[in-house]
Design a protein around this motif. Structure first.
Motif, PDB file in Angstrom:
ATOM      1  N   MET A 186      21.661  23.235 -28.197  1.00  0.00           N
ATOM      2  CA  MET A 186      20.526  24.162 -28.323  1.00  0.00           C
ATOM      3  C   MET A 186      20.608  24.819 -29.689  1.00  0.00           C
ATOM      4  SD  MET A 186      20.464  25.939 -24.536  1.00  0.00           S
ATOM      5  CE  MET A 186      18.870  26.710 -24.839  1.00  0.00           C
ATOM      6  N   ASN A 187      19.466  24.841 -30.418  1.00  0.00           N
ATOM      7  CA  ASN A 187      19.421  25.376 -31.773  1.00  0.00           C
ATOM      8  C   ASN A 187      18.528  26.608 -31.862  1.00  0.00           C
ATOM      9  OD1 ASN A 187      21.005  23.208 -32.967  1.00  0.00           O
ATOM     10  ND2 ASN A 187      19.217  21.900 -32.679  1.00  0.00           N
ATOM     11  N   GLU A 189      22.710  35.277 -32.682  1.00  0.00           N
ATOM     12  CA  GLU A 189      21.283  34.987 -32.670  1.00  0.00           C
ATOM     13  C   GLU A 189      20.915  34.164 -33.898  1.00  0.00           C
ATOM     14  OE1 GLU A 189      17.229  37.555 -31.819  1.00  0.00           O
ATOM     15  OE2 GLU A 189      18.823  38.427 -33.040  1.00  0.00           O
ATOM     16  N   GLY A 190      20.142  33.088 -33.663  1.00  0.00           N
ATOM     17  CA  GLY A 190      19.765  32.187 -34.738  1.00  0.00           C
ATOM     18  C   GLY A 190      20.717  31.018 -34.886  1.00  0.00           C
ATOM     19  N   GLY A 191      21.838  31.063 -34.152  1.00  0.00           N
ATOM     20  CA  GLY A 191      22.821  29.996 -34.231  1.00  0.00           C
ATOM     21  C   GLY A 191      22.580  28.879 -33.234  1.00  0.00           C
ATOM     22  N   SER A 192      23.548  27.975 -33.109  1.00  0.00           N
ATOM     23  CA  SER A 192      23.447  26.816 -32.227  1.00  0.00           C
ATOM     24  C   SER A 192      24.677  26.718 -31.343  1.00  0.00           C
ATOM     25  CB  SER A 192      23.323  25.524 -33.055  1.00  0.00           C
ATOM     26  OG  SER A 192      22.219  25.581 -33.920  1.00  0.00           O
ATOM     27  N   ILE A 193      24.524  26.054 -30.204  1.00  0.00           N
ATOM     28  CA  ILE A 193      25.642  25.798 -29.298  1.00  0.00           C
ATOM     29  C   ILE A 193      25.593  24.344 -28.841  1.00  0.00           C
ATOM     30  CG2 ILE A 193      25.822  28.168 -28.449  1.00  0.00           C
ATOM     31  CD1 ILE A 193      24.388  27.173 -25.875  1.00  0.00           C
ATOM     32  N   SER A 217      20.074  17.939 -34.373  1.00  0.00           N
ATOM     33  CA  SER A 217      20.384  19.161 -35.116  1.00  0.00           C
ATOM     34  C   SER A 217      19.137  19.996 -35.369  1.00  0.00           C
ATOM     35  CB  SER A 217      21.060  18.815 -36.444  1.00  0.00           C
ATOM     36  OG  SER A 217      20.179  18.045 -37.250  1.00  0.00           O
ATOM     37  N   LYS A 218      17.944  19.399 -35.249  1.00  0.00           N
ATOM     38  CA  LYS A 218      16.702  20.139 -35.488  1.00  0.00           C
ATOM     39  C   LYS A 218      15.917  20.386 -34.213  1.00  0.00           C
ATOM     40  CE  LYS A 218      16.007  18.779 -40.302  1.00  0.00           C
ATOM     41  NZ  LYS A 218      15.062  18.162 -41.274  1.00  0.00           N
ATOM     42  N   LYS A 268      14.999  21.758 -30.563  1.00  0.00           N
ATOM     43  CA  LYS A 268      15.352  22.986 -29.862  1.00  0.00           C
ATOM     44  C   LYS A 268      16.429  22.713 -28.815  1.00  0.00           C
ATOM     45  CE  LYS A 268      15.024  27.272 -28.578  1.00  0.00           C
ATOM     46  NZ  LYS A 268      15.508  28.372 -29.427  1.00  0.00           N
ATOM     47  N   VAL A 269      16.241  21.683 -28.006  1.00  0.00           N
ATOM     48  CA  VAL A 269      17.228  21.283 -26.994  1.00  0.00           C
ATOM     49  C   VAL A 269      17.327  19.760 -27.009  1.00  0.00           C
ATOM     50  CG1 VAL A 269      17.902  21.382 -24.579  1.00  0.00           C
ATOM     51  CG2 VAL A 269      16.568  23.251 -25.555  1.00  0.00           C
ATOM     52  N   SER A 270      18.548  19.236 -26.987  1.00  0.00           N
ATOM     53  CA  SER A 270      18.752  17.793 -26.928  1.00  0.00           C
ATOM     54  C   SER A 270      19.915  17.493 -25.989  1.00  0.00           C
ATOM     55  CB  SER A 270      19.037  17.223 -28.324  1.00  0.00           C
ATOM     56  OG  SER A 270      20.209  17.809 -28.880  1.00  0.00           O
ATOM     57  N   ILE A 271      19.908  16.291 -25.406  1.00  0.00           N
ATOM     58  CA  ILE A 271      20.945  15.887 -24.458  1.00  0.00           C
ATOM     59  C   ILE A 271      21.388  14.468 -24.797  1.00  0.00           C
ATOM     60  CG2 ILE A 271      19.281  15.025 -22.770  1.00  0.00           C
ATOM     61  CD1 ILE A 271      21.208  16.085 -20.568  1.00  0.00           C
ATOM     62  N   PHE A 272      22.691  14.217 -24.670  1.00  0.00           N
ATOM     63  CA  PHE A 272      23.234  12.895 -24.982  1.00  0.00           C
ATOM     64  C   PHE A 272      24.322  12.558 -23.974  1.00  0.00           C
ATOM     65  CE2 PHE A 272      26.572  10.388 -27.114  1.00  0.00           C
ATOM     66  CZ  PHE A 272      25.849   9.225 -27.367  1.00  0.00           C
ATOM     67  N   ASP A 273      24.220  11.367 -23.365  1.00  0.00           N
ATOM     68  CA  ASP A 273      25.179  10.934 -22.346  1.00  0.00           C
ATOM     69  C   ASP A 273      26.095   9.860 -22.928  1.00  0.00           C
ATOM     70  OD1 ASP A 273      26.533  10.551 -20.000  1.00  0.00           O
ATOM     71  OD2 ASP A 273      24.996   9.290 -19.078  1.00  0.00           O
ATOM     72  N   ASP A 274      27.391  10.021 -22.707  1.00  0.00           N
ATOM     73  CA  ASP A 274      28.389   9.044 -23.163  1.00  0.00           C
ATOM     74  C   ASP A 274      29.222   8.608 -21.962  1.00  0.00           C
ATOM     75  OD1 ASP A 274      30.232   7.496 -24.439  1.00  0.00           O
ATOM     76  OD2 ASP A 274      30.995   9.047 -25.780  1.00  0.00           O
ATOM     77  N   PRO A 275      28.804   7.553 -21.242  1.00  0.00           N
ATOM     78  CA  PRO A 275      29.541   7.126 -20.047  1.00  0.00           C
ATOM     79  C   PRO A 275      30.981   6.730 -20.331  1.00  0.00           C
ATOM     80  CG  PRO A 275      27.356   6.121 -20.139  1.00  0.00           C
ATOM     81  CD  PRO A 275      27.580   6.774 -21.456  1.00  0.00           C
ATOM     82  N   ALA A 276      31.259   6.222 -21.534  1.00  0.00           N
ATOM     83  CA  ALA A 276      32.630   5.827 -21.861  1.00  0.00           C
ATOM     84  C   ALA A 276      33.568   7.036 -21.844  1.00  0.00           C
ATOM     85  CB  ALA A 276      32.672   5.146 -23.220  1.00  0.00           C
ATOM     86  N   GLN A 277      33.059   8.194 -22.246  1.00  0.00           N
ATOM     87  CA  GLN A 277      33.856   9.421 -22.234  1.00  0.00           C
ATOM     88  C   GLN A 277      33.674  10.219 -20.945  1.00  0.00           C
ATOM     89  OE1 GLN A 277      36.006  10.243 -24.661  1.00  0.00           O
ATOM     90  NE2 GLN A 277      35.466   8.407 -25.824  1.00  0.00           N
TER      91      GLN A 277
END
Length: 338
Positions: free
Chosen positions: A96-97, A32-36, A77-78, A80-89
């Motif tokens: 989630m923080n 609890e309080g951590g990030s994934i 990193s700050k 609450k929720v963020s998403i990032f797409d990398d089509p090359a990978q």
């Protein structure tokens, strides 16, 4: 037949799910309080599709939390929720923080297909937000005389709690951070950053420091094993003697083992047998030589006795003088006439 055809058409939207065009972890656990950060892989054909992250156990009733077609912050990193797409990978990641225990549950990675006849391609993952204490490594190791560091993690509700480092088997050995959030002596240093981690440093390790310890926060604790290896030898290295030196190097004597003794014993036995055979052959030759000499002496004595016997009768003696007497030596193939 029409009903079977209609049933088949209704199942078509779910075929991508069966074929697993999107994949991720089955379960993620965090204090609890951590990030994934959850990685979601997809088929190359979905490179230009919209990806999203939502909470729920059913796609139809899933609450969207982040989408790649929405404006997002440049500081994941700050957020609450963020998403990032990398089509090359061929992968998009969701972060989630500051997670709370109430945020535990089912989430899904989704690829929007934008077709009413096809369901979106999704995959589910379970997020567990727990409270307690954990460590980055359950076992640390250091050489005698050096230092090792243990990172003890704790959930948000233990942020203001007293942190302890204890030797397993007795609470009387516990060292506490106290109200200042730190502790230090000649062998141990403890520092709490009050954000989810307290660090324990064991200084000048000795062999007796090896064993099991406990990271503790509140009523929660987790075990850590500390291993201490002996210090490497520091004997000075001496250079071999040069030609100008008069010292002569002699190799150290070899220890006599059972195997080497057996091999020497067999060799000695072989030498002894050969020597005995040679001695017997020599003695046999000498005995034969002595027997031949003895036989020759017997013949000479016999001749002398005959001569003395006929000396009393001169007429017989005259005839005897003209009779040749031969002695044949078989050993030397000599013939002697008398």
């Amino acid at each position: 037949m029409p009903r079977l055809f209609i049933l088949t058409l209704s199942l078509l939207p779910w075929i991508p799910v069966v074929l697993c065009w999107v994949a991720t972890q089955n379960e993620v656990s965090v204090l609890e309080g951590g990030s994934i950060t959850v990685p979601c892989r997809y088929d190359p054909k979905y490179a230009n599709h919209v990806k999203y992250w939502c909470r729920g156990s059913m796609r139809e009733f899933c609450t969207s939390l982040a989408r790649t077609d929405e404006t997002s912050s440049t500081n994941p990193s700050k957020d609450k929720v963020s998403i990032f797409d990398d089509p090359a990978q061929e992968m998009f990641t969701v972060t989630m923080n500051d997670l709370k225990e109430t945020e535990s549950g089912w989430y899904l990675c989704g690829v929007e297909l934008g077709n009413g006849w096809k369901a979106d391609d999704v995959v589910y993952t379970k997020v567990k937000v727990i409270h307690g204490v954990s460590v980055e490594n359950n076992m640390v190791s250091g050489e005698e005389g050096s230092s090792v560091t243990v990172q003890c993690l704790y959930s948000e509700r233990f942020r203001e709690s007293e942190k302890k480092w204890c030797r397993s088997g007795g609470w009387s050995s516990c060292l506490s951070t106290g109200s200042e959030g730190s502790y230090e002596d000649t062998s141990v240093a403890i520092s709490d950053d009050r954000t989810g981690t307290f660090t324990v440093t064991l200084k000048k390790l000795q062999m007796r420091d090896a064993g099991w310890y406990l990271c503790s926060a509140g009523q929660q604790q987790v075990a850590v094993q500390v291993q201490v290896t002996p210090r490497a030898s520091t004997k000075p290295v001496t250079s071999p003697p040069t030609q100008s030196q008069s010292a002569v190097y002699l190799p150290p004597p070899k220890h006599i083992t059972k195997e080497s003794w057996n091999s020497h014993r067999y060799m000695l036995e072989s030498v002894a047998v050969c020597s005995s055979l040679l001695l017997l052959v020599g003695l046999a030759g000498l005995a034969r030589k002595l027997w031949i000499l003895h036989k020759e002496d017997s013949e000479l004595r016999h001749f002398k006795e005959m001569k003395e016997r006929f000396s009393d009768n001169p007429s017989d003696m005259g005839d005897l003088q003209h009779v040749p007497i031969a002695s044949h030596n078989k050993a030397t193939m000599d013939v002697r006439a008398y």
